[in-house]
Design a protein around this motif. Structure first.
Motif, short mmCIF file in Angstrom:
data_model
loop_
_atom_site.label_atom_id
_atom_site.label_comp_id
_atom_site.label_asym_id
_atom_site.label_seq_id
_atom_site.Cartn_x
_atom_site.Cartn_y
_atom_site.Cartn_z
N GLY A 132 0.82 -1.21 0.00
CA GLY A 132 0.00 0.00 0.00
C GLY A 132 0.85 1.25 0.00
N SER A 133 1.98 1.19 0.72
CA SER A 133 2.89 2.33 0.73
C SER A 133 3.46 2.58 -0.66
CB SER A 133 4.01 2.09 1.74
OG SER A 133 4.87 3.20 1.82
N GLY A 134 3.74 1.49 -1.38
CA GLY A 134 4.23 1.62 -2.76
C GLY A 134 3.19 2.27 -3.66
N ALA A 135 1.92 1.90 -3.44
CA ALA A 135 0.85 2.51 -4.24
C ALA A 135 0.66 3.98 -3.86
CB ALA A 135 -0.46 1.74 -4.04
N GLY A 136 0.66 4.23 -2.54
CA GLY A 136 0.46 5.60 -2.08
C GLY A 136 1.59 6.52 -2.46
N GLY A 137 2.81 5.97 -2.54
CA GLY A 137 3.95 6.78 -2.90
C GLY A 137 4.28 6.73 -4.37
N GLY A 138 4.68 5.54 -4.84
CA GLY A 138 5.16 5.42 -6.22
C GLY A 138 4.08 5.59 -7.26
N LEU A 139 2.97 4.88 -7.09
CA LEU A 139 1.90 4.98 -8.08
C LEU A 139 1.36 6.41 -8.14
CD1 LEU A 139 -0.09 3.72 -10.07
CD2 LEU A 139 -1.55 3.10 -8.12
N ALA A 140 1.19 7.01 -6.98
CA ALA A 140 0.69 8.39 -6.95
C ALA A 140 1.65 9.34 -7.64
CB ALA A 140 0.45 8.83 -5.51
N LEU A 141 2.95 9.16 -7.40
CA LEU A 141 3.94 10.05 -8.01
C LEU A 141 3.98 9.87 -9.52
CD1 LEU A 141 5.98 12.24 -7.47
CD2 LEU A 141 7.69 10.48 -6.98
N LEU A 142 3.86 8.62 -9.99
CA LEU A 142 3.81 8.38 -11.43
C LEU A 142 2.59 9.05 -12.07
CD1 LEU A 142 4.87 4.61 -11.71
CD2 LEU A 142 6.12 6.59 -12.57
N LEU A 143 1.46 8.95 -11.38
CA LEU A 143 0.25 9.59 -11.91
C LEU A 143 0.39 11.11 -11.93
CD1 LEU A 143 -2.52 7.41 -10.19
CD2 LEU A 143 -1.87 7.42 -12.61
N VAL A 144 1.02 11.65 -10.89
CA VAL A 144 1.24 13.10 -10.85
C VAL A 144 2.11 13.55 -12.01
CG1 VAL A 144 2.38 14.95 -9.56
CG2 VAL A 144 0.85 13.37 -8.37
N GLN A 145 3.13 12.75 -12.33
CA GLN A 145 4.07 13.12 -13.37
C GLN A 145 3.50 12.94 -14.78
OE1 GLN A 145 7.24 14.47 -12.87
NE2 GLN A 145 6.44 14.65 -10.80
N HIS A 146 2.58 11.98 -14.95
CA HIS A 146 2.19 11.62 -16.32
C HIS A 146 0.70 11.66 -16.60
CE1 HIS A 146 6.31 10.36 -17.08
NE2 HIS A 146 6.27 9.60 -16.00
N ALA A 147 -0.13 11.71 -15.56
CA ALA A 147 -1.57 11.61 -15.81
C ALA A 147 -2.34 12.86 -15.44
CB ALA A 147 -2.15 10.41 -15.05
N PRO A 150 -2.04 16.55 -9.03
CA PRO A 150 -2.13 15.66 -7.86
C PRO A 150 -3.53 15.13 -7.54
CG PRO A 150 -0.59 17.42 -7.40
CD PRO A 150 -1.21 17.74 -8.73
N PRO A 151 -4.62 15.92 -7.71
CA PRO A 151 -5.94 15.35 -7.39
C PRO A 151 -6.30 14.10 -8.18
CG PRO A 151 -6.08 17.74 -7.49
CD PRO A 151 -4.70 17.37 -7.98
N VAL A 152 -5.74 13.93 -9.38
CA VAL A 152 -6.00 12.72 -10.16
C VAL A 152 -5.45 11.50 -9.43
CG1 VAL A 152 -5.52 11.51 -12.32
CG2 VAL A 152 -6.02 13.96 -12.35
N ALA A 153 -4.21 11.61 -8.96
CA ALA A 153 -3.60 10.52 -8.20
C ALA A 153 -4.35 10.29 -6.90
CB ALA A 153 -2.13 10.84 -7.92
N ALA A 154 -4.76 11.37 -6.25
CA ALA A 154 -5.47 11.24 -4.96
C ALA A 154 -6.78 10.50 -5.12
CB ALA A 154 -5.71 12.63 -4.37
N LEU A 155 -7.49 10.76 -6.21
CA LEU A 155 -8.76 10.06 -6.45
C LEU A 155 -8.53 8.57 -6.66
CD1 LEU A 155 -10.61 12.63 -8.73
CD2 LEU A 155 -11.22 11.97 -6.40
N ALA A 156 -7.42 8.22 -7.35
CA ALA A 156 -7.11 6.80 -7.55
C ALA A 156 -6.83 6.11 -6.22
CB ALA A 156 -5.90 6.66 -8.49
N LEU A 157 -6.08 6.78 -5.34
CA LEU A 157 -5.78 6.19 -4.02
C LEU A 157 -7.04 6.10 -3.17
CD1 LEU A 157 -2.40 7.95 -3.17
CD2 LEU A 157 -2.79 5.74 -4.26
N ALA A 158 -7.90 7.11 -3.26
CA ALA A 158 -9.15 7.06 -2.51
C ALA A 158 -10.02 5.90 -2.96
CB ALA A 158 -9.90 8.39 -2.66
N ALA A 159 -9.99 5.60 -4.26
CA ALA A 159 -10.75 4.46 -4.78
C ALA A 159 -10.22 3.14 -4.22
CB ALA A 159 -10.70 4.45 -6.31
N ILE A 160 -8.89 3.03 -4.10
CA ILE A 160 -8.29 1.83 -3.50
C ILE A 160 -8.75 1.66 -2.07
CG2 ILE A 160 -6.10 0.81 -2.74
CD1 ILE A 160 -4.79 2.04 -5.22
N CYS A 161 -8.74 2.76 -1.32
CA CYS A 161 -9.17 2.71 0.09
C CYS A 161 -10.63 2.32 0.21
CB CYS A 161 -8.93 4.06 0.76
SG CYS A 161 -7.18 4.50 0.93
#
Length: 396
Positions: A132-147, A150-161
């Motif tokens: 989960g830490s990898g998703a919260g950190g790495g996946l979120a950062l990848l989404l911030v950089q390419h997708a 930051p709110p886009v990445a945050a919504l993805a993490l909120a969906a996981i939760c």
């Protein structure tokens, strides 16, 4: 344990990197990161609620949803030095919500894992944490950089939760959730259970071990990534997605080792191994390849150390008031993590990166020597007392 890891990963990887890139000092970044761990040191204060009030599955769902909402709130704040106070408060809120996830998960772990599989069960629990830490950190950062922002990445993490909150309802209901217990009477029983664990040799050795900076995993890689010329994508992979997978594998392997060794011995071994990795990295060339290799090796050892931590706690507490006892240990264990996070930032800014990495090993060497000496001394006293008791029972 995945939402717990998501909260930690976003605060200590994604947010830390964004703050560092915005020009916030390493000391200030590590101070914000440390707040996440300091909140964890207080969670034992509300742990009795999980042991006494309602269904642990409801507490889990509340915590998971609040983690998602707090991350969304953090993503809406621009990461600048002037926003440090607001971000610190949101990090603290996210950490507090994550405690509800962890405490409920601890109840599930202690009731559903048989004694012969505590190591492996701990490995799976910590695999969820670090994954989960990898998703919260790495996946979120990848989404911030390419997708997108930051709110886009945050919504993805909120969906996981939110998904985790739904899945938790497939777990069996525990007996405590169906009992109509008087709160004060139950709270008194919890206090008695905690005291019984704390006064036993296994219990107080576990408590002392949790206070020591062993396998803390506090090295601030995102804040110093630039020294190895690591860009955002590499940080996201090494400290996030791939790093989380390596830590998860380390947790699973570490859990199996704990079923063969004593958990405390495995805990010390994995902690020292992470320190050795940090020292070797201090002499490595400042290249992206070196950064990737050593941070992944570090993550693997820390993942194994986390599994050994859970196995050590399970060995000490049994099933007595699981949320309170487990989180008493967990709260204590976050003290050295918070201290090491701040210590690493101070060492870096005062003496440089190499000194900080050396400190990762030597602090743990001193901690392991201390607990080994204490274990030997208490074992000698226990053996002496048993000899006296035996003599009393056999004398005419």
């Amino acid at each position: 344990m995945t939402p717990f890891g998501v909260s930690n990963g976003y605060a200590t990887v994604t947010l830390a990197f964004l703050l560092g890139r915005a020009g916030v000092s390493t000391v200030q970044v590590t101070a914000i990161m440390a707040v996440w761990f300091w909140v964890q040191t207080w969670k034992v204060a509300w742990a009795p609620l999980i042991d006494t009030v309602g269904d642990p599955r409801r507490w889990y769902g509340l915590g998971a949803l609040l983690v998602g909402l707090s991350i969304i709130a953090m993503s809406l704040v621009r990461p600048t030095p002037g926003a440090a106070t607001l971000l610190t408060g949101l990090v603290a809120l996210s950490s507090a919500a994550a405690t509800l996830v962890a405490m409920s998960s601890d109840v599930f772990l202690t009731h559903f894992a048989p004694p012969t599989m505590r190591g492996r069960a701990s490995g799976w629990a910590q695999a969820g944490n670090v994954g989960g830490s990898g998703a919260g950190g790495g996946l979120a950062l990848l989404l911030v950089q390419h997708a997108g922002p930051p709110p886009v990445a945050a919504l993805a993490l909120a969906a996981i939760c939110a998904a985790c909150a739904l899945v938790a309802w497939r777990l069996p209901a525990l007996a405590i959730a169906r009992e109509a217990l008087h709160y004060l009477r139950r709270l008194h029983a919890v206090v008695v259970d905690v005291w019984t664990v704390a006064r036993s040799r296994t219990g107080y050795l576990a408590l002392v071990t949790m206070l020591l900076p062993i396998a803390s995993g506090a090295a601030p890689w995102p804040a110093i990534a630039g020294e190895w010329r690591a860009d955002a994508d590499l940080v996201a992979l090494s400290n996030g997605v791939i790093g989380g997978l390596c830590a998860a594998v380390g947790s699973l392997l570490g859990g199996r080792i704990c079923d063969r060794l004593t958990p405390k011995s495995a805990y010390a071994t994995f902690g020292l191994a992470s320190g050795v990795v940090a020292v070797v990295m201090a002499f490595s060339p400042r290249t992206q390849t070196a950064f990737l290799v050593f941070t992944l090796a570090y993550s693997t050892m820390i993942g194994a150390g986390f599994a050994a931590y859970s196995a050590t706690v399970l060995e000490a507490i049994g099933r007595r008031s699981a949320a309170t006892n487990f989180n008493l240990m967990g709260a204590i264990s976050n003290v050295p993590i918070a201290m090491m996070t701040t210590f690493d930032g101070w060492m870096h800014d005062r003496f440089g990166t190499r000194a900080m990495l050396f400190g990762e090993l030597w602090v743990q060497v001193l901690a392991v020597l201390f607990i080994a000496g204490l274990s030997f001394a208490t074992a000698s006293r226990a053996s002496f007392k048993r000899g006296i008791d035996l003599a009393d029972t056999t004398s005419p």
